[in-house]
Design an enzyme around this catalytic site. Sequence first.
Site, PDB file in Angstrom:
ATOM      1  N   LYS A 177     -20.300   2.078 -44.035  1.00 49.87           N
ATOM      2  CA  LYS A 177     -21.408   2.058 -43.070  1.00 49.87           C
ATOM      3  C   LYS A 177     -20.969   2.763 -41.793  1.00 49.87           C
ATOM      4  O   LYS A 177     -20.230   2.235 -40.985  1.00 49.87           O
ATOM      5  CB  LYS A 177     -21.867   0.636 -42.740  1.00 49.87           C
ATOM      6  N   CYS A 286      -9.917   4.726 -28.852  1.00 46.61           N
ATOM      7  CA  CYS A 286      -9.379   3.369 -28.749  1.00 46.61           C
ATOM      8  C   CYS A 286      -7.919   3.377 -28.320  1.00 46.61           C
ATOM      9  O   CYS A 286      -7.458   2.469 -27.647  1.00 46.61           O
ATOM     10  CB  CYS A 286      -9.527   2.667 -30.079  1.00 46.61           C
ATOM     11  N   GLU A 387     -11.994  -2.636 -21.604  1.00 47.06           N
ATOM     12  CA  GLU A 387     -12.058  -1.273 -22.128  1.00 47.06           C
ATOM     13  C   GLU A 387     -13.314  -0.595 -21.594  1.00 47.06           C
ATOM     14  O   GLU A 387     -14.427  -1.044 -21.850  1.00 47.06           O
ATOM     15  CB  GLU A 387     -12.080  -1.334 -23.656  1.00 47.06           C
TER      16      GLU A 387
HETATM   17  P1  NAD Z   1     -19.126  -1.388 -32.315  1.00 43.38           P
HETATM   18  O1  NAD Z   1     -18.213  -2.482 -32.685  1.00 43.38           O
HETATM   19  O2  NAD Z   1     -20.355  -1.723 -31.588  1.00 43.38           O
HETATM   20  O3  NAD Z   1     -19.584  -0.544 -33.583  1.00 43.38           O
HETATM   21  C1  NAD Z   1     -18.688  -0.143 -34.593  1.00 43.38           C
HETATM   22  C2  NAD Z   1     -19.380  -0.225 -35.950  1.00 43.38           C
HETATM   23  O4  NAD Z   1     -19.739  -1.583 -36.219  1.00 43.38           O
HETATM   24  C3  NAD Z   1     -20.685   0.564 -36.054  1.00 43.38           C
HETATM   25  O5  NAD Z   1     -20.799   1.090 -37.366  1.00 43.38           O
HETATM   26  C4  NAD Z   1     -21.741  -0.489 -35.824  1.00 43.38           C
HETATM   27  O6  NAD Z   1     -22.982  -0.147 -36.400  1.00 43.38           O
HETATM   28  C5  NAD Z   1     -21.127  -1.675 -36.520  1.00 43.38           C
HETATM   29  N1  NAD Z   1     -21.581  -2.980 -36.055  1.00 43.38           N
HETATM   30  C6  NAD Z   1     -22.139  -3.296 -34.851  1.00 43.38           C
HETATM   31  N2  NAD Z   1     -22.425  -4.619 -34.801  1.00 43.38           N
HETATM   32  C7  NAD Z   1     -22.022  -5.146 -35.986  1.00 43.38           C
HETATM   33  C8  NAD Z   1     -22.015  -6.460 -36.528  1.00 43.38           C
HETATM   34  N3  NAD Z   1     -22.483  -7.488 -35.851  1.00 43.38           N
HETATM   35  N4  NAD Z   1     -21.494  -6.644 -37.759  1.00 43.38           N
HETATM   36  C9  NAD Z   1     -20.987  -5.610 -38.469  1.00 43.38           C
HETATM   37  N5  NAD Z   1     -20.986  -4.333 -38.016  1.00 43.38           N
HETATM   38  C10 NAD Z   1     -21.491  -4.104 -36.778  1.00 43.38           C
HETATM   39  O7  NAD Z   1     -18.193  -0.379 -31.532  1.00 43.38           O
HETATM   40  P2  NAD Z   1     -18.589   0.702 -30.461  1.00 43.38           P
HETATM   41  O8  NAD Z   1     -18.536   0.001 -29.150  1.00 43.38           O
HETATM   42  O9  NAD Z   1     -19.770   1.476 -30.820  1.00 43.38           O
HETATM   43  O10 NAD Z   1     -17.324   1.644 -30.666  1.00 43.38           O
HETATM   44  C11 NAD Z   1     -16.310   1.759 -29.794  1.00 43.38           C
HETATM   45  C12 NAD Z   1     -15.221   0.719 -30.057  1.00 43.38           C
HETATM   46  O11 NAD Z   1     -14.470   1.052 -31.210  1.00 43.38           O
HETATM   47  C13 NAD Z   1     -14.261   0.671 -28.931  1.00 43.38           C
HETATM   48  O12 NAD Z   1     -13.985  -0.652 -28.563  1.00 43.38           O
HETATM   49  C14 NAD Z   1     -13.007   1.319 -29.494  1.00 43.38           C
HETATM   50  O13 NAD Z   1     -11.834   0.936 -28.881  1.00 43.38           O
HETATM   51  C15 NAD Z   1     -13.092   0.945 -30.921  1.00 43.38           C
HETATM   52  N6  NAD Z   1     -12.356   1.865 -31.762  1.00 43.38           N
HETATM   53  C16 NAD Z   1     -11.189   1.424 -32.321  1.00 43.38           C
HETATM   54  C17 NAD Z   1     -10.434   2.272 -33.102  1.00 43.38           C
HETATM   55  C18 NAD Z   1      -9.145   1.799 -33.697  1.00 43.38           C
HETATM   56  O14 NAD Z   1      -8.705   2.376 -34.665  1.00 43.38           O
HETATM   57  N7  NAD Z   1      -8.517   0.777 -33.190  1.00 43.38           N
HETATM   58  C19 NAD Z   1     -10.874   3.572 -33.350  1.00 43.38           C
HETATM   59  C20 NAD Z   1     -12.067   3.983 -32.783  1.00 43.38           C
HETATM   60  C21 NAD Z   1     -12.803   3.097 -31.995  1.00 43.38           C
END
Ligand code: NAD
Length: 500
Positions: A177, A286, A387
């Site tokens: 997803k 991240c 963050e």
């Molecule tokens: P997010 O958690 O809102 O979204 C990430 C994914 O999760 C998306 O596909 C979203 O649709 C899905 N999602 C959202 N709510 C959900 C739920 N309740 N249940 C299941 N899936 C759900 O993240 P974001 O804020 O859009 O993205 C940025 C974040 O990702 C930052 O905090 C960043 O640090 C982190 N990140 C981490 C890494 C890593 O490898 N550690 C890499 C890239 C980004």
Amino acid sequence: MTRHYLMYIDGQWIDTDDRYEIRSPASEELVATVAKGATSHVDAAVAAATHAFEEGKWRHTPVAERAAVINEVAQRFGARTEELAALQSAENGATVRITGALHVGLSVAQLQYVAAIAPSYPWETSGPPIEPVAAEGIVVREPLGVVAAIVPWNIPLLTAVWKIGPALVAGNSLILKPDEHAPLLLLELAREFEAAGLPPGVLNVITGDGDPVGAYLSGHAGVAKVAFTGSTAVGKSILRQSGDSIRRVTLELGGKGANVILDDADIDMAVDGALFACMANNGQACEAGTRLLIPESRRDEIVDKLIARAATLRVGDPLDPATHIGPIISAAQRDRILEYFQIAAQEGATIAVGGRAPQGPEFAKGYWIEPTILVDVTNDMRIAREEVFGPVLVVLTYDGLDEAVAIANDTNYGLSAGVWGSNEARALEVARRLQAGMVWINNWHVIHPAYPFGGVKQSGLGREGGPHGIDEYVEEKFIALDRSGGIENKAFAIVIDPAG
Ligand code: NAD
């Protein structure tokens, strides 16, 4: 005409009446439209993935052939690097300077790496003879079943292939997803897997909202494991959800990377490195180094250089190779960053440079933040603890190595950290004391398929990549084969008298 993308379930391309509009965060122009999935599509994908797993066509394909399919996809994707890099830049605003080398290039390398190590992975091993029962011990590493992979918009391809490569090479079925802002390269990837002959149902891609579609998928009873990259808040909810069924979970979450410049560092290199650590991928990474720790004794010199170098960063069109920093993903995210500036100022921080949206007609459309450096920051301020996810660097000062390490480790996160110094032994000593999954010395963002990526504390659970990347997608089964004959030497003879 704008291209319309469909979802991929059970080897079929599925459309919906409801659609997403993918618009460039730089120009707000329409890049593509995408089918918008619902929870019913999750049910269909789980059913297809379960059927594919139980039928066993892919799982029972010899590992060398599974690896060959993954290699073929890597090769096809690699051949399209320029086109895909431009598509990624248009979709999420990451600059073409890095979408080619990092987003596509590193993803291709990751798929090739997993394909290369798969034949020598210990799928089945035997251990020492088990005495006194004279049994042979065998350990079989078997696929888990249906894996749900949920990824974010900032580096969608790499965060996805870290999961897809090992999950598929181990024989699992997978439901991916993507984030609703950035599904395009992942749908392109599914097309290449289809072309390479992956059986239907083994890889499914559902485009849908995080809530309800992502949440429904990660809580689905048919899912054996959730591999998630995204925010710490959602990661926690997935972990809670998995408690009832004891589902396997790996989490790659947020960070607040501490970047420590030691007093013997090459300051020019460290300053450029600090900007690279924080601002690459428009500050939306991240593993970014967002807290810069500098020795009090060299504060003014370092801050002056940081400000001067930050002024040379070119903000603008992500498709222009001259651009260093592109847009922020959305208006909501830009506004959130602007709010952080207000909070930081209220808490006593000073904006040394940036701190607003850039001005000019080229920024009339899209979502922008100037490269920003905040000074007079202490580690208890929200700007130092939370963050921000933008081109925003906070500068903290320290007095002595112990204080540097204490400040660096005083955070809920633990994904990345870094040290700049000319005395290797001293830099290594500091690196060993930092609580983080990855520590870079005299560099940043050093990510390589043969090494693990992931964090400690609230930055995550488990690791991706590296020689052990496949471990997260197999279950170990111990088989004991007793060849001793008779029952005299067996442990059960302790409670059951030998007959006669
Ligand atoms: P997010 O958690 O809102 O979204 C990430 C994914 O999760 C998306 O596909 C979203 O649709 C899905 N999602 C959202 N709510 C959900 C739920 N309740 N249940 C299941 N899936 C759900 O993240 P974001 O804020 O859009 O993205 C940025 C974040 O990702 C930052 O905090 C960043 O640090 C982190 N990140 C981490 C890494 C890593 O490898 N550690 C890499 C890239 C980004």
